[in-house]
Design a protein around this motif. Structure first.
Motif, PDB file in Angstrom:
ATOM      1  N   ALA A  77      -5.944  13.901  26.049  1.00  0.00           N
ATOM      2  CA  ALA A  77      -6.154  15.244  26.584  1.00  0.00           C
ATOM      3  C   ALA A  77      -7.411  15.808  25.936  1.00  0.00           C
ATOM      4  N   PHE A  78      -7.965  16.826  26.572  1.00  0.00           N
ATOM      5  CA  PHE A  78      -9.085  17.549  25.990  1.00  0.00           C
ATOM      6  C   PHE A  78      -8.524  18.605  25.043  1.00  0.00           C
ATOM      7  N   GLY A  79      -8.736  18.418  23.759  1.00  0.00           N
ATOM      8  CA  GLY A  79      -8.237  19.371  22.783  1.00  0.00           C
ATOM      9  C   GLY A  79      -9.380  19.973  21.990  1.00  0.00           C
ATOM     10  N   TYR A  80      -9.475  21.325  22.012  1.00  0.00           N
ATOM     11  CA  TYR A  80     -10.584  21.998  21.350  1.00  0.00           C
ATOM     12  C   TYR A  80     -10.074  23.198  20.547  1.00  0.00           C
ATOM     13  N   LYS A  81     -10.846  23.529  19.525  1.00  0.00           N
ATOM     14  CA  LYS A  81     -10.661  24.781  18.796  1.00  0.00           C
ATOM     15  C   LYS A  81     -12.050  25.409  18.659  1.00  0.00           C
ATOM     16  N   LEU A  82     -12.268  26.535  19.350  1.00  0.00           N
ATOM     17  CA  LEU A  82     -13.593  27.122  19.454  1.00  0.00           C
ATOM     18  C   LEU A  82     -13.541  28.619  19.170  1.00  0.00           C
ATOM     19  N   PRO A 130     -14.902  32.513  20.024  1.00  0.00           N
ATOM     20  CA  PRO A 130     -15.369  33.237  21.209  1.00  0.00           C
ATOM     21  C   PRO A 130     -16.890  33.134  21.332  1.00  0.00           C
ATOM     22  N   GLY A 131     -17.387  32.872  22.519  1.00  0.00           N
ATOM     23  CA  GLY A 131     -18.815  32.720  22.764  1.00  0.00           C
ATOM     24  C   GLY A 131     -19.338  31.316  22.573  1.00  0.00           C
ATOM     25  N   ALA A 132     -18.505  30.374  22.076  1.00  0.00           N
ATOM     26  CA  ALA A 132     -18.955  29.007  21.827  1.00  0.00           C
ATOM     27  C   ALA A 132     -19.066  28.228  23.134  1.00  0.00           C
ATOM     28  N   THR A 133     -19.949  27.221  23.139  1.00  0.00           N
ATOM     29  CA  THR A 133     -20.152  26.341  24.287  1.00  0.00           C
ATOM     30  C   THR A 133     -20.171  24.900  23.818  1.00  0.00           C
ATOM     31  N   LEU A 134     -19.568  24.019  24.604  1.00  0.00           N
ATOM     32  CA  LEU A 134     -19.621  22.590  24.288  1.00  0.00           C
ATOM     33  C   LEU A 134     -19.806  21.799  25.569  1.00  0.00           C
ATOM     34  N   THR A 135     -20.231  20.552  25.378  1.00  0.00           N
ATOM     35  CA  THR A 135     -20.374  19.620  26.489  1.00  0.00           C
ATOM     36  C   THR A 135     -19.475  18.419  26.229  1.00  0.00           C
ATOM     37  N   ASP A 136     -18.774  18.003  27.247  1.00  0.00           N
ATOM     38  CA  ASP A 136     -17.872  16.863  27.136  1.00  0.00           C
ATOM     39  C   ASP A 136     -17.936  16.086  28.437  1.00  0.00           C
ATOM     40  N   TYR A 137     -17.170  14.988  28.504  1.00  0.00           N
ATOM     41  CA  TYR A 137     -17.194  14.118  29.679  1.00  0.00           C
ATOM     42  C   TYR A 137     -15.777  13.854  30.166  1.00  0.00           C
ATOM     43  N   VAL A 138     -15.653  13.762  31.484  1.00  0.00           N
ATOM     44  CA  VAL A 138     -14.401  13.363  32.096  1.00  0.00           C
ATOM     45  C   VAL A 138     -14.656  12.079  32.872  1.00  0.00           C
ATOM     46  N   GLY A 139     -13.835  11.071  32.604  1.00  0.00           N
ATOM     47  CA  GLY A 139     -13.987   9.798  33.279  1.00  0.00           C
ATOM     48  C   GLY A 139     -13.074   9.703  34.485  1.00  0.00           C
ATOM     49  N   VAL A 140     -13.674   9.419  35.653  1.00  0.00           N
ATOM     50  CA  VAL A 140     -12.909   9.248  36.891  1.00  0.00           C
ATOM     51  C   VAL A 140     -13.065   7.797  37.305  1.00  0.00           C
ATOM     52  N   THR A 141     -11.942   7.080  37.353  1.00  0.00           N
ATOM     53  CA  THR A 141     -11.969   5.645  37.621  1.00  0.00           C
ATOM     54  C   THR A 141     -11.349   5.352  38.976  1.00  0.00           C
ATOM     55  N   ALA A 169      -6.448  15.429  33.833  1.00  0.00           N
ATOM     56  CA  ALA A 169      -6.238  15.409  32.385  1.00  0.00           C
ATOM     57  C   ALA A 169      -6.130  16.838  31.896  1.00  0.00           C
ATOM     58  N   ARG A 170      -5.254  17.055  30.939  1.00  0.00           N
ATOM     59  CA  ARG A 170      -5.008  18.403  30.440  1.00  0.00           C
ATOM     60  C   ARG A 170      -6.115  18.883  29.517  1.00  0.00           C
ATOM     61  N   ILE A 171      -6.270  20.206  29.487  1.00  0.00           N
ATOM     62  CA  ILE A 171      -7.165  20.874  28.546  1.00  0.00           C
ATOM     63  C   ILE A 171      -6.325  21.808  27.696  1.00  0.00           C
ATOM     64  N   TYR A 172      -6.408  21.640  26.377  1.00  0.00           N
ATOM     65  CA  TYR A 172      -5.776  22.561  25.440  1.00  0.00           C
ATOM     66  C   TYR A 172      -6.873  23.156  24.567  1.00  0.00           C
ATOM     67  N   LEU A 173      -7.153  24.415  24.767  1.00  0.00           N
ATOM     68  CA  LEU A 173      -8.186  25.116  24.004  1.00  0.00           C
ATOM     69  C   LEU A 173      -7.535  26.199  23.164  1.00  0.00           C
ATOM     70  N   ARG A 174      -7.849  26.197  21.875  1.00  0.00           N
ATOM     71  CA  ARG A 174      -7.399  27.278  21.003  1.00  0.00           C
ATOM     72  C   ARG A 174      -8.616  28.108  20.595  1.00  0.00           C
ATOM     73  N   VAL A 175      -8.592  29.370  20.958  1.00  0.00           N
ATOM     74  CA  VAL A 175      -9.640  30.311  20.571  1.00  0.00           C
ATOM     75  C   VAL A 175      -9.267  30.898  19.217  1.00  0.00           C
ATOM     76  N   THR A 176     -10.192  30.857  18.296  1.00  0.00           N
ATOM     77  CA  THR A 176      -9.908  31.323  16.938  1.00  0.00           C
ATOM     78  C   THR A 176      -9.587  32.805  16.930  1.00  0.00           C
ATOM     79  N   GLY A 177      -8.799  33.203  15.976  1.00  0.00           N
ATOM     80  CA  GLY A 177      -8.369  34.587  15.834  1.00  0.00           C
ATOM     81  C   GLY A 177      -6.925  34.631  15.377  1.00  0.00           C
ATOM     82  N   GLU A 178      -6.363  35.810  15.398  1.00  0.00           N
ATOM     83  CA  GLU A 178      -4.983  35.983  14.939  1.00  0.00           C
ATOM     84  C   GLU A 178      -4.009  35.368  15.931  1.00  0.00           C
ATOM     85  N   LEU A 179      -3.115  34.521  15.411  1.00  0.00           N
ATOM     86  CA  LEU A 179      -2.107  33.869  16.245  1.00  0.00           C
ATOM     87  C   LEU A 179      -0.818  34.673  16.214  1.00  0.00           C
ATOM     88  N   GLN A 180      -0.173  34.749  17.352  1.00  0.00           N
ATOM     89  CA  GLN A 180       1.088  35.482  17.479  1.00  0.00           C
ATOM     90  C   GLN A 180       2.097  34.605  18.208  1.00  0.00           C
TER      91      GLN A 180
END
Length: 386
Positions: A67-72, A74-85, A185-196
């Motif tokens: 899965a695509f798992g990120y921790k970013l 606010p305002g961040a940018t990234l580049t990644d790839y998805v493979g389609v077969t 494929a799933r994307i799980y993104l966690r944006v930094t900050g206070e968790l509740q």
């Protein structure tokens, strides 16, 4: 008539799905729940079955991520790839897009329907093109960018990148049916900050079902909705407690563990308890304890959520049995009293008869042998014969 049926399909670790059959969205870890499928009329088989897959990749090919798992921030940018077969023997032209994830009513992971516009992480993903054409037995690694808005809320944001193929066929009634086969494929993104991390119980409904057997208890059924009102994806463990007035005969039972619930998502669940004594008025309390998903660490542990409701549990069979026992006791007492009265009357009659017999006994004794009942002769002239 033309009908449109959208199927949320998914993949295993390699992200492969045949068409027209559907599979499930790729799970990021064994602890994640499987996606549910929405069934629709099956289209007619295509002349050449298509099979394709979607998985996280790099510019040089897949790297083993599930899965695509990120921790970013606010305002961040990234580049990644998805493979389609394309595993088929013919070229495939697929729609490629990102969307937001939702928790289904059965606790599965799914994405918004193709016609719904994403507003969360699915809208933060930018792909170079909407459609891709992949030669047979080939893979295409497509770059994409993910930009987190500066005002993005802290916590978990879930979505997915999907490759879909629409197939047209006919259902059993002859209607034309378009089925959108999706795999992604799933994307799980966690944006930094206070968790509740918070789960909340809503709409608690409790029902008591009595047993016809007065020697056994009834069944208490609690149905409620668990909503993720926090900003962290969570699983949960429900517990149902039941007690009579003043906490009498309190018992508890653990329900089936809840699968992953995304922030803002909800899941209805039911917990049953059997053998509950009908104590006229029962108090049921449902509790759900949040559980971390995957390798998450929640420190400090989140607090459990509790809701309470009361339900009547009138012991009709027990009252009927008590009435029968009371009636039998009354009949037994009445019978004993009647017999005691008859015995008392018989004793009194015997005593009276005995007294009567005793009253007649002196007369009988004076007339018996040994007594001279003769009277002396008296001269009627008044003179004694001597």
């Amino acid at each position: 008539m033309r009908l449109l049926a959208t199927i949320a399909v998914g993949i295993g670790l390699l992200g492969v799905v045949p068409a027209p059959p559907a599979s499930a969205l790729a799970a990021p870890a064994p602890s994640s729940p499987p996606a549910t499928q929405r069934t629709s009329p099956s289209p007619a088989p295509s002349p050449a079955a298509a099979t394709w897959g979607v998985a996280p990749s790099t510019a040089r090919g897949p790297n083993g991520r599930t899965a695509f798992g990120y921790k970013l921030d606010p305002g961040a940018t990234l580049t990644d790839y998805v493979g389609v077969t394309n595993h088929s023997s013919r070229p495939l032209t697929l729609d490629l897009y990102a969307s937001d994830a939702v928790t289904t009513t059965r606790g599965g992971f799914d994405l918004l329907a193709a016609g719904q516009k994403p507003t969360n992480v699915g809208s933060w993903v930018r792909l170079p093109r909407r459609t891709v054409t992949i030669p047979s037995a080939s893979r295409l690694d497509v770059p994409f960018t993910l930009t987190v808005p500066r005002n993005a809320t802290p916590g978990d944001h879930a979505g997915g990148i999907v490759a879909s193929l629409t197939d047209v066929g006919s259902d059993a009634r002859g209607n034309q049916v378009a089925v959108d086969h999706r795999v992604g494929a799933r994307i799980y993104l966690r944006v930094t900050g206070e968790l509740q991390p918070t789960l909340t119980i809503q709409d608690l409904r409790v029902r008591h079902t009595g047993s016809v057997d007065p020697l056994t208890g009834g069944t208490v059924t609690a149905t409620f909705t668990v909503r993720n009102t926090g900003n962290v994806r969570l699983a949960g463990q429900p517990v149902l407690g039941v007690a009579g007035p003043f906490g009498l005969a309190r018992r508890s039972v653990t329900g089936t563990a809840l699968p992953e619930i995304l922030p803002g998502g909800e899941l209805a669940t039911t917990v049953c308890m059997s053998g509950v004594p009908p104590l006229f008025r029962l108090t049921a309390d449902a509790t759900v304890t949040p559980v971390a998903v995957g390798d998450q660490v929640l420190d400090p542990p989140p607090r459990a959520s509790t809701a309470q409701a009361a339900v009547w549990a009138v012991p009709w069979p027990q009252l009927a049995l008590l009435a029968l026992l009371a009636l039998a006791g009354w009949a037994l007492i009445a019978t004993r009293r009647r017999r005691a009265a008859q015995h008392a009357r018989a004793v009194a009659a015997a005593r009276e008869e005995g007294r009567a017999e005793a009253g007649r006994a002196p007369d009988a004794d004076r007339s018996g042998p040994g007594h001279d009942n003769r009277q002396p002769a008296i001269d009627r002239t008044g003179k004694d014969d001597t």
